[in-house]
Design an enzyme around this catalytic site. Structure first.
Site, PDB file in Angstrom:
ATOM      1  N   VAL A  77       0.837  -1.197   0.000  1.00 23.37           N
ATOM      2  CA  VAL A  77       0.000   0.000   0.000  1.00 23.37           C
ATOM      3  C   VAL A  77       0.872   1.247   0.000  1.00 23.37           C
ATOM      4  O   VAL A  77       0.491   2.295  -0.517  1.00 23.37           O
ATOM      5  CB  VAL A  77      -0.971   0.002   1.206  1.00 23.37           C
ATOM      6  CG1 VAL A  77      -0.212   0.081   2.525  1.00 23.37           C
ATOM      7  CG2 VAL A  77      -1.967   1.143   1.106  1.00 23.37           C
ATOM      8  N   ARG A 157      -7.799   4.775   6.173  1.00 22.97           N
ATOM      9  CA  ARG A 157      -8.468   3.474   6.226  1.00 22.97           C
ATOM     10  C   ARG A 157      -7.999   2.645   7.424  1.00 22.97           C
ATOM     11  O   ARG A 157      -8.815   2.072   8.147  1.00 22.97           O
ATOM     12  CB  ARG A 157      -8.205   2.705   4.921  1.00 22.97           C
ATOM     13  CG  ARG A 157      -8.939   3.254   3.708  1.00 22.97           C
ATOM     14  CD  ARG A 157      -8.638   2.427   2.483  1.00 22.97           C
ATOM     15  NE  ARG A 157      -7.241   2.541   2.079  1.00 22.97           N
ATOM     16  CZ  ARG A 157      -6.792   3.369   1.157  1.00 22.97           C
ATOM     17  NH1 ARG A 157      -7.624   4.170   0.536  1.00 22.97           N
ATOM     18  NH2 ARG A 157      -5.517   3.417   0.847  1.00 22.97           N
ATOM     19  N   HIS A 287       7.828  -6.061  10.752  1.00 23.86           N
ATOM     20  CA  HIS A 287       6.976  -5.532   9.689  1.00 23.86           C
ATOM     21  C   HIS A 287       6.034  -6.612   9.161  1.00 23.86           C
ATOM     22  O   HIS A 287       6.064  -6.976   7.975  1.00 23.86           O
ATOM     23  CB  HIS A 287       7.822  -4.954   8.553  1.00 23.86           C
ATOM     24  CG  HIS A 287       7.076  -3.939   7.739  1.00 23.86           C
ATOM     25  ND1 HIS A 287       7.705  -2.909   7.083  1.00 23.86           N
ATOM     26  CD2 HIS A 287       5.741  -3.784   7.476  1.00 23.86           C
ATOM     27  CE1 HIS A 287       6.801  -2.172   6.444  1.00 23.86           C
ATOM     28  NE2 HIS A 287       5.606  -2.689   6.669  1.00 23.86           N
TER      29      HIS A 287
END
Length: 322
Positions: A77, A157, A287
């Site tokens: 993203v 979001r 991550h």
């Protein structure tokens, strides 16, 4: 059409590319990042590139690809690893994978917050090491969410999905900050738009879910941590560069803040001798915000579909408008 894929990706995504009769796929078939020399060689002459957030796609890579490169599709993203100005100059289209990782990242953010505030890794280590001797009234006490104030930096979001999951814990108040108010998004949580300084001062929990931009780089620094409560908990699942890690270390080591949870760092991976890893009140993950099987598979399929649509000159499912 020649396509270069920079890593071993979920089979569902590779299948989308392989089943396209007009697509010839070359792949760096490894879990580890493609070496720079292999990346430069692999992209040469390619019309499409499917990359990951750990691949630095800069002028050198674009030059190596040559003028035939039409599409860069990133399985992420975020897109701060792409030289967007150079890409735009060359008329190359960019696909990315928003939305599909929102829920997984929000779940991980809540898990990380709970791990840090309730001292879960530290408590588990006490069980393994024999430190658990008897029940003690104040042993392993942490901080709870009930009747707390949660400050969210970046109510996009993922920020909204985090707030939605935290609300049932009995959070009393939500604050948020960002580039501007989002009254429609904030209404669901009764969240109040405030300056960054006030968010730091009033929040019991600070959650960072913003994008990395010149405005947010290094935003969480000595001044920011100095304004936070000594009982507050800091969580970052956005990008490591939003945080000044030296200032965060000092804040944790001196008791300026109670704890921190990080899923992103600078650099990645974080060196094993980094000072943050010496702290019991800092939980660091590698991550893994989007690391569910379903999410990664969906991301791979979307990245592949973006790539193919771009090569055909069709609208991409998710194109980054440059």
């Amino acid at each position: 059409m020649s396509v270069f894929v920079t890593r071993r990706i979920p089979a569902e995504g590779l299948r989308v590319l392989s089943q396209d009769s007009g697509c010839r796929v070359q792949q760096w078939d490894s879990e580890e990042p493609v070496p720079r020399a292999e990346l430069l060689a692999g992209v040469a002459g390619a019309r499409g590139l499917l990359c990951l957030l750990s691949d630095r796609i800069d002028r050198e890579v674009l030059d190596a690809a040559g003028p035939g490169l039409k599409v860069v599709s990133t399985l992420s993203v975020g897109f701060d690893h792409l030289a967007l100005d150079e890409i735009k100059k060359r008329g190359i289209r960019v696909g990315y994978t928003p939305d599909v990782l929102t829920d997984a990242t929000a779940e991980l953010t809540v898990a990380l917050l709970l791990s840090a505030c309730r001292r879960l890794p530290e408590a588990a280590e006490q069980v393994r090491s024999g430190g658990w001797t008897t029940w003690k009234p104040l042993w392993m006490c942490g901080h709870g969410l009930s009747d707390s104030t949660v400050g969210i930096i970046g109510l996009g979001r993922i920020g909204q999905a985090v707030a939605r999951r935290l609300k049932p814990f009995g959070v009393r108040k939500f604050l948020y900050t960002g580039s501007g108010p989002k009254p429609e998004s904030a209404a669901e949580f009764g969240a109040e738009f405030v300056p960054l300084t006030r968010l730091a001062e009033e929040s019991d929990f600070v959650v960072v879910t913003c994008a990395l931009t010149p405005a947010t780089q290094g935003m969480c620094n000595k001044d920011f941590f100095g304004r936070m409560k000594k009982t507050s908990v800091f969580v970052n699942t956005s990008r490591g560069s939003v945080v000044n890690q030296e200032d965060l270390y000092d804040a944790l080591a001196t008791g300026q803040i109670a704890a921190a949870g990080l899923d992103v760092t600078t650099p990645e991976p974080l060196p094993t001798d980094h000072p943050l890893l010496s702290l019991k009140n800092c939980v660091i993950l590698p991550h893994i915000g989007s690391a569910t099987y379903a999410t990664r598979s969906t991301m791979a399929v979307l990245a592949a579909k973006n790539l193919l649509a771009g090569l055909r000159g069709e609208p991409m499912p998710h194109e980054l408008k440059l």
